[in-house]
Design an enzyme around this catalytic site. Sequence first.
Site, PDB file in Angstrom:
ATOM      1  N   ALA A 268       0.846  -1.187   0.000  1.00  0.00           N
ATOM      2  CA  ALA A 268       0.000   0.000   0.000  1.00  0.00           C
ATOM      3  C   ALA A 268       0.881   1.237   0.000  1.00  0.00           C
ATOM      4  CB  ALA A 268      -0.914   0.013   1.225  1.00  0.00           C
ATOM      5  N   MET A 269       0.241   2.409  -0.155  1.00  0.00           N
ATOM      6  CA  MET A 269       1.010   3.644  -0.305  1.00  0.00           C
ATOM      7  C   MET A 269       0.351   4.799   0.430  1.00  0.00           C
ATOM      8  SD  MET A 269       3.634   5.045  -1.503  1.00  0.00           S
ATOM      9  CE  MET A 269       3.966   6.759  -1.128  1.00  0.00           C
ATOM     10  N   GLU A 270       1.180   5.555   1.141  1.00  0.00           N
ATOM     11  CA  GLU A 270       0.695   6.557   2.095  1.00  0.00           C
ATOM     12  C   GLU A 270       0.460   7.954   1.514  1.00  0.00           C
ATOM     13  OE1 GLU A 270       3.878   5.203   2.119  1.00  0.00           O
ATOM     14  OE2 GLU A 270       5.368   6.722   2.642  1.00  0.00           O
ATOM     15  N   ASN A 271       0.169   8.113   0.225  1.00  0.00           N
ATOM     16  CA  ASN A 271      -0.067   9.433  -0.354  1.00  0.00           C
ATOM     17  C   ASN A 271      -0.938  10.276   0.573  1.00  0.00           C
ATOM     18  OD1 ASN A 271       0.896   8.185  -2.921  1.00  0.00           O
ATOM     19  ND2 ASN A 271      -1.077   7.143  -2.750  1.00  0.00           N
ATOM     20  N   HIS A 303      -0.302   1.065   9.309  1.00  0.00           N
ATOM     21  CA  HIS A 303       1.003   1.525   8.817  1.00  0.00           C
ATOM     22  C   HIS A 303       0.836   2.754   7.918  1.00  0.00           C
ATOM     23  CE1 HIS A 303       5.196   0.811   7.360  1.00  0.00           C
ATOM     24  NE2 HIS A 303       4.715   1.370   6.264  1.00  0.00           N
ATOM     25  N   GLU A 304      -0.043   2.642   6.931  1.00  0.00           N
ATOM     26  CA  GLU A 304      -0.195   3.759   5.984  1.00  0.00           C
ATOM     27  C   GLU A 304      -0.783   4.979   6.693  1.00  0.00           C
ATOM     28  OE1 GLU A 304       1.445   3.221   3.456  1.00  0.00           O
ATOM     29  OE2 GLU A 304       1.473   1.030   3.585  1.00  0.00           O
ATOM     30  N   GLU A 326      10.255   4.509   7.209  1.00  0.00           N
ATOM     31  CA  GLU A 326       9.765   3.131   7.172  1.00  0.00           C
ATOM     32  C   GLU A 326      10.071   2.362   8.467  1.00  0.00           C
ATOM     33  OE1 GLU A 326       7.576   2.404   5.286  1.00  0.00           O
ATOM     34  OE2 GLU A 326       7.820   3.701   3.539  1.00  0.00           O
TER      35      GLU A 326
END
Length: 884
Positions: A268-271, A303-304, A326
């Site tokens: 996943a990605m935290e944009n 996490h994200e 991270e």
Amino acid sequence: MSASQPQAIHRKDYRQPDYWIREVALDFDLLPEATKVTARLSVEPNAAGTAGAALVLDGEDVKLLALKLDGQALSAADYTVEERSLSIEKPPATAFTLEIVTEIAPAKNTHLSGLYQSSGVYCTQCEAQGFRRITYFLDRPDVMAVYRVTVRADKKLCPVLLSNGNLEEQGDLDGGRHYAVWHDPFPKPSYLFALVAGDLACNEDSFTTQSGRKVTLRIFVEHGKEGRTGYAMDALKRSMRWDETRFGLEYDLDLFNIVAVSDFNMGAMENKSLNVFNDKYILADPETATDADYAGIETVVAHEYFHNWTGDRITCRDWFQLSLKEGLTVFRDQEFSSDMRSRPVKRIKDVRNLRARQFPEDAGPLAHPVRPDSYIAIDNFYTATVYEKGAEVIRMMHTRLGEAGFQKGMRLYVERHDGEAATCDDFAAAMADANNVDFAQFKLWYSQSGTPQLDLAGRYDAQVGAYELTVSQSCPPTPGQPDKAPMHIPFAIGLLDEQGRDIPLKLEGAVAAGASIVLPVTQAKQSFRFANVPQPKAVSLNRGFSAPVNVRMPQDGAERAFLIAHDSDPFARWEAGQQYATELLLQRVADIRAGKPADAPYDAAFIDAVRQILQDDGLEHAFVAEAIGLPDEDYIADRMEVVDVDAIHAARKALRRQIATALRADFERLYAANRDTGAYSPDAAPAGRRALKNSALGYLSALAEADAGLRGQIAAQYRAADNMTDRMVALRLLVDIAGPERQAALADFYDRFRDDALVLDKWLALQAISVLPDTLDRVKDLMAHPAFSMQKPNKVRALIGSFTANTLRYHAADGAGYAFHADRILELDPKNPQVAARMLALLGRWRRFDAGRQDKMKAELQRILAAPKLSRETYEIASKSLGS
Ligand code: TRP
Ligand code: ZN
């Protein structure tokens, strides 16, 4: 070396950019084959000395349509376009605006980096260097700007138009199109930019922050899957609350969006305010998701979300600092899950994972420090070392400072660096300054690679009643680091008396943590002396896994059994069992290699220790399930000079059989007692009961080859299961046993879930990890199956990735597994180099095998390196794996 070979970038070469970009206006006209992107950038020189210097923007796979500076079109003589850059030779010496028009083709973007389409949905992935595949930019995390984004698309195909921040405006356009304008008030690096456009269903909820602001929460998924988003939404709300209560960190916008897509290179990605997820980490219901899937969703959602502060508000100055966000965010998600579930069980699982993924990395040709010194392709450094060892480094700080001291350090870190791009040194300095401690030696954890080893010897002096523990530390050589300096290792220990109670310990300069004491190991060799103590019956080491090190101390089976029965530290208790089993298995492997039978009787005392655990009603179910689990084959392999996969498999199989035979009644009792966990809930307690029941069934299955009744019992669990955990476990056991039960269950599973891509990934994976001898042929057949696709990372990982993790079959002596692996890498590399490179690393373990396998593995690496047009990502892994 030819000139065209990719060049490394070095941490020591970091310098600030010549220009800042303060504001970005982006305008997207979305079309699958020809999306037009207009970027208006406010550029200013960084300092007087850089005014007028050449402006070199990053760009990749973009077509430049137009270029204007302060409204004036630039002529071809004013700029240079190269394969990976756009340079403006003589920009003005003061602030200026640059307007860049590019064209990209999201439907053809198989790299899944930049703007691409996943099942018709437009989405972006810009970390680490995907933004340059959208427009020309200073694509580096220390360039932070405020973004305003206009998205235009077909209203029918893309009713949902999203980007970061707040929605400012939306409306209709001619030709069936519409638009939306988004504005993100927080300056951010380009890697946190995101855009999503498509026809998506939405689950909406809200969260009220501690200061009383109401935040709208939305999770977008494919139509028909809204019903599977409830757990992710619940995890999100719990994460938001937890970050307030434990860290004092509150969400900062009125909207938080999550979008789940089925094609994604990572988890996943935290944009900023628009997280994009691999749908595997969002979608769950009892019929399709296992307990482990639920736990994974909880962790990744958290996490994200936690990145909003540790990543977005405070980001990284450069990519060498990746662990700043991270490592810290993994530590935070581990703590969250520990607070939500069983802390000891979570710790055991995290250590298992660290040993399975990070220790081998640190011991191989790709070893690198938590803060790397150089890279060719940064996407190759999203590693277990940067993430998981990075989290261990943060955890050691926490151990040293305690919760209150650690939180004091966090507050100072946020106070100093909010809104900035920071470094690992900045973080360590905030922790040290807030607590008045010196981290000079401790910071070697950021710069030295390799797993340290502690060799211990204990001595009791009965005359004066003192126990002395001598500790020697060493760290094996790693690429570029032949010699290591002694590190500061916080090493928690305890001494047990005759009754198994903790002996109270005091030592000057050492932190006491409950009944344990944390020894500050700082020298190559040193002794710690405890006065006025009785003779300890057993020594408990590295309690709570206080440091990510290997520990060697001669302890006999009796001492280990005593620790298994009595240690007050649950991690050390589990560890005593693991080390006991490891020694038995290593001895048996040596015996097998010396021609002795695999199934000679094992040490009865060990089996008794397992029995005691099974019969201890005071223990958590999930803990018992972990404690009776044998170390896996790869862990045993990592302890061998030259790996013998067949002997390891035979030794472990024999031990499982003997435990199952001796303790069959216990396993049957536990199976019956925990069979019914009531209406399904993914919570830790019922999941723990299922884990124990299923590990009991696992032991019983070790006897099932010769026992049709047991095979029937497993098949019955498969059929009667009302949740995916029980169904999967039964199928997992059946795929290792040739016969009609196996065929029937696999066929049934496919029929039940034929329309569910995520569940079919499980079906592919289970067949790829089967121990049966024809597994590689089955995997090859499955590549032609409609459930498989080489274009989808989840499928590739499920089938190919799982097969390469099947140590017994992957390492077949004829090299067929290696050749298959290399063929797939070569097939994948042009399509998706990030995923190809990540999947390649395993071949780099060739040094650990016998000469025949070494030659075959090296030959495959050489074949990969010889391919024309190899990506930088795969080139880096393959060349480093060969040691060139
Ligand atoms: N920052 C992401 C995370 O850890 C990782 C990530 C998502 C990523 N997608 C990626 C890294 C693509 C490299 C490439 O939460
Ligand atoms: Zn992350």
